[in-house]
Every structure is written in C-alpha cells, then in structure tokens.
Scaffold this motif. Structure first.
Motif, mmCIF file in Angstrom:
data_model
loop_
_atom_site.group_PDB
_atom_site.id
_atom_site.type_symbol
_atom_site.label_atom_id
_atom_site.label_comp_id
_atom_site.label_asym_id
_atom_site.label_seq_id
_atom_site.Cartn_x
_atom_site.Cartn_y
_atom_site.Cartn_z
ATOM 1 N N GLU A 1 0.798 -1.222 0.000
ATOM 2 C CA GLU A 1 0.000 0.000 0.000
ATOM 3 C C GLU A 1 0.835 1.279 0.000
ATOM 4 N N LEU A 2 0.358 2.218 -0.803
ATOM 5 C CA LEU A 2 1.030 3.497 -1.006
ATOM 6 C C LEU A 2 1.320 4.209 0.309
ATOM 7 N N GLU A 3 0.361 4.232 1.192
ATOM 8 C CA GLU A 3 0.499 4.937 2.469
ATOM 9 C C GLU A 3 1.690 4.432 3.280
ATOM 10 N N TYR A 4 1.972 3.133 3.215
ATOM 11 C CA TYR A 4 3.041 2.537 4.011
ATOM 12 C C TYR A 4 4.334 2.320 3.235
ATOM 13 N N HIS A 5 4.255 2.367 1.916
ATOM 14 C CA HIS A 5 5.428 2.133 1.070
ATOM 15 C C HIS A 5 5.505 3.168 -0.046
ATOM 16 N N PRO A 6 5.665 4.449 0.292
ATOM 17 C CA PRO A 6 5.712 5.485 -0.748
ATOM 18 C C PRO A 6 6.887 5.309 -1.710
ATOM 19 N N GLU A 7 7.923 4.618 -1.274
ATOM 20 C CA GLU A 7 9.077 4.395 -2.147
ATOM 21 C C GLU A 7 8.723 3.487 -3.327
ATOM 22 N N LEU A 8 7.582 2.773 -3.232
ATOM 23 C CA LEU A 8 7.139 1.881 -4.306
ATOM 24 C C LEU A 8 5.995 2.475 -5.128
ATOM 25 N N ALA A 9 5.758 3.758 -4.960
ATOM 26 C CA ALA A 9 4.612 4.422 -5.590
ATOM 27 C C ALA A 9 4.571 4.239 -7.100
ATOM 28 N N LEU A 10 5.727 4.265 -7.740
ATOM 29 C CA LEU A 10 5.799 4.176 -9.199
ATOM 30 C C LEU A 10 6.584 2.947 -9.657
ATOM 31 N N GLU A 11 6.653 1.941 -8.809
ATOM 32 C CA GLU A 11 7.377 0.714 -9.130
ATOM 33 C C GLU A 11 6.436 -0.267 -9.826
ATOM 34 N N PRO A 12 6.670 -0.555 -11.106
ATOM 35 C CA PRO A 12 5.759 -1.431 -11.850
ATOM 36 C C PRO A 12 5.501 -2.782 -11.187
ATOM 37 N N SER A 13 6.511 -3.351 -10.540
ATOM 38 C CA SER A 13 6.324 -4.670 -9.918
ATOM 39 C C SER A 13 5.396 -4.605 -8.701
ATOM 40 N N ASN A 14 5.110 -3.400 -8.223
ATOM 41 C CA ASN A 14 4.196 -3.214 -7.092
ATOM 42 C C ASN A 14 2.804 -2.782 -7.541
ATOM 43 N N LEU A 15 2.554 -2.791 -8.837
ATOM 44 C CA LEU A 15 1.283 -2.307 -9.369
ATOM 45 C C LEU A 15 0.602 -3.387 -10.194
ATOM 46 N N ARG A 16 -0.732 -3.423 -10.127
ATOM 47 C CA ARG A 16 -1.504 -4.363 -10.927
ATOM 48 C C ARG A 16 -2.858 -3.753 -11.236
ATOM 49 N N THR A 17 -3.450 -4.219 -12.310
ATOM 50 C CA THR A 17 -4.772 -3.757 -12.734
ATOM 51 C C THR A 17 -5.834 -4.604 -12.055
ATOM 52 N N LEU A 18 -6.787 -3.930 -11.416
ATOM 53 C CA LEU A 18 -7.954 -4.585 -10.831
ATOM 54 C C LEU A 18 -9.194 -3.821 -11.264
ATOM 55 N N CYS A 19 -10.304 -4.530 -11.396
ATOM 56 C CA CYS A 19 -11.561 -3.830 -11.640
ATOM 57 C C CYS A 19 -12.001 -3.176 -10.323
ATOM 58 N N HIS A 20 -12.937 -2.272 -10.415
ATOM 59 C CA HIS A 20 -13.408 -1.533 -9.240
ATOM 60 C C HIS A 20 -13.885 -2.487 -8.141
ATOM 61 N N ASP A 21 -14.656 -3.513 -8.515
ATOM 62 C CA ASP A 21 -15.167 -4.455 -7.517
ATOM 63 C C ASP A 21 -14.043 -5.220 -6.822
ATOM 64 N N CYS A 22 -13.093 -5.731 -7.581
ATOM 65 C CA CYS A 22 -11.973 -6.467 -6.979
ATOM 66 C C CYS A 22 -11.113 -5.548 -6.119
ATOM 67 N N HIS A 23 -10.924 -4.308 -6.560
ATOM 68 C CA HIS A 23 -10.134 -3.353 -5.785
ATOM 69 C C HIS A 23 -10.818 -3.077 -4.445
ATOM 70 N N ASN A 24 -12.134 -2.941 -4.465
ATOM 71 C CA ASN A 24 -12.868 -2.743 -3.210
ATOM 72 C C ASN A 24 -12.760 -3.966 -2.307
ATOM 73 N N LYS A 25 -12.859 -5.162 -2.879
ATOM 74 C CA LYS A 25 -12.706 -6.382 -2.082
ATOM 75 C C LYS A 25 -11.315 -6.461 -1.486
ATOM 76 N N ARG A 26 -10.326 -6.126 -2.280
ATOM 77 C CA ARG A 26 -8.930 -6.189 -1.838
ATOM 78 C C ARG A 26 -8.695 -5.308 -0.612
ATOM 79 N N HIS A 27 -9.336 -4.143 -0.593
ATOM 80 C CA HIS A 27 -9.174 -3.211 0.530
ATOM 81 C C HIS A 27 -10.301 -3.325 1.554
ATOM 82 N N ASP A 28 -11.158 -4.334 1.385
ATOM 83 C CA ASP A 28 -12.266 -4.589 2.309
ATOM 84 C C ASP A 28 -13.116 -3.331 2.506
ATOM 85 N N ARG A 29 -13.410 -2.649 1.403
ATOM 86 C CA ARG A 29 -14.191 -1.413 1.463
ATOM 87 C C ARG A 29 -15.688 -1.672 1.570
ATOM 88 N N HIS A 30 -16.122 -2.851 1.174
ATOM 89 C CA HIS A 30 -17.538 -3.192 1.238
ATOM 90 C C HIS A 30 -17.676 -4.488 1.999
#
Length: 99
Positions: A58-87
């Motif tokens: 997560e960006l908040e805890y690892h700002p040094e990885l903010a633009l690191e491709p290996s730390n990024l992935r594409t998720l749909c809105h629903d999966c992104h919400n599930k991943r962060h337990d937003r719903h």
C-alpha cells in the motif's frame, strides 16, 4: 521520495503526470484486464467495468514503491474494493425477505 503523507498529498500524486503515465503503462502491460478476474477465468475489461491500478504494498506505508511497476496491478473496481475490504457483503438467505 514522493510525499503521500496526507490525503491532499495523495490527491496531488494521483493527479500527477508521472502517475498518469505509469497507470497507462500498467494497463497496457496487463492487457487492460483485471488480474484477479482473469485468475478466476473471467474477462473484465474497461468495456465492462472501471479498471483501477492497485498498489500491492500500500502506497500509504510504502511510498518508495509508488511508481514501481512490480508493485502495481490492474484490478476492476469491484476487486479493488474487495482487496481493501471497502464493502462488507452481508449474506442473506431467502427467508430474510418477504415477497
């Protein structure tokens, strides 16, 4: 290092040209598909859902990885919400509702 210490700073980051360019690069790398849906055998693209870029560490805890491709992935809105337990999805049985 990129400042993401406050909501305002994170907003500035997500509006930056560097983030917009990286976002497009990750979408292209991931074939404009949700990685989690694809792993489950579903095809979810920008034509069927909103695609978002997820920071694996997560960006908040690892700002040094903010633009690191290996730390990024594409998720749909629903999966992104599930991943962060937003719903929280409640389970209901048929007897819960009166018809």
């Amino acid at each position: 290092m990129i400042d993401v210490s406050t909501p305002k700073a994170r907003h500035r980051f997500y509006c930056s040209g560097a983030w917009r360019r990286m976002r497009e690069q990750i979408l292209k790398r991931d074939n404009n598909e949700c990685k989690w849906c694809k792993a489950e055998g579903r095809v979810t693209t920008a034509k069927t859902a909103t695609l978002e870029i997820d920071h694996i560490k997560e960006l908040e805890y690892h700002p040094e990885l903010a633009l690191e491709p290996s730390n990024l992935r594409t998720l749909c809105h629903d999966c992104h919400n599930k991943r962060h337990d937003r719903h929280r999805y409640k389970q209901f049985d048929d007897e819960t509702f009166e018809f």
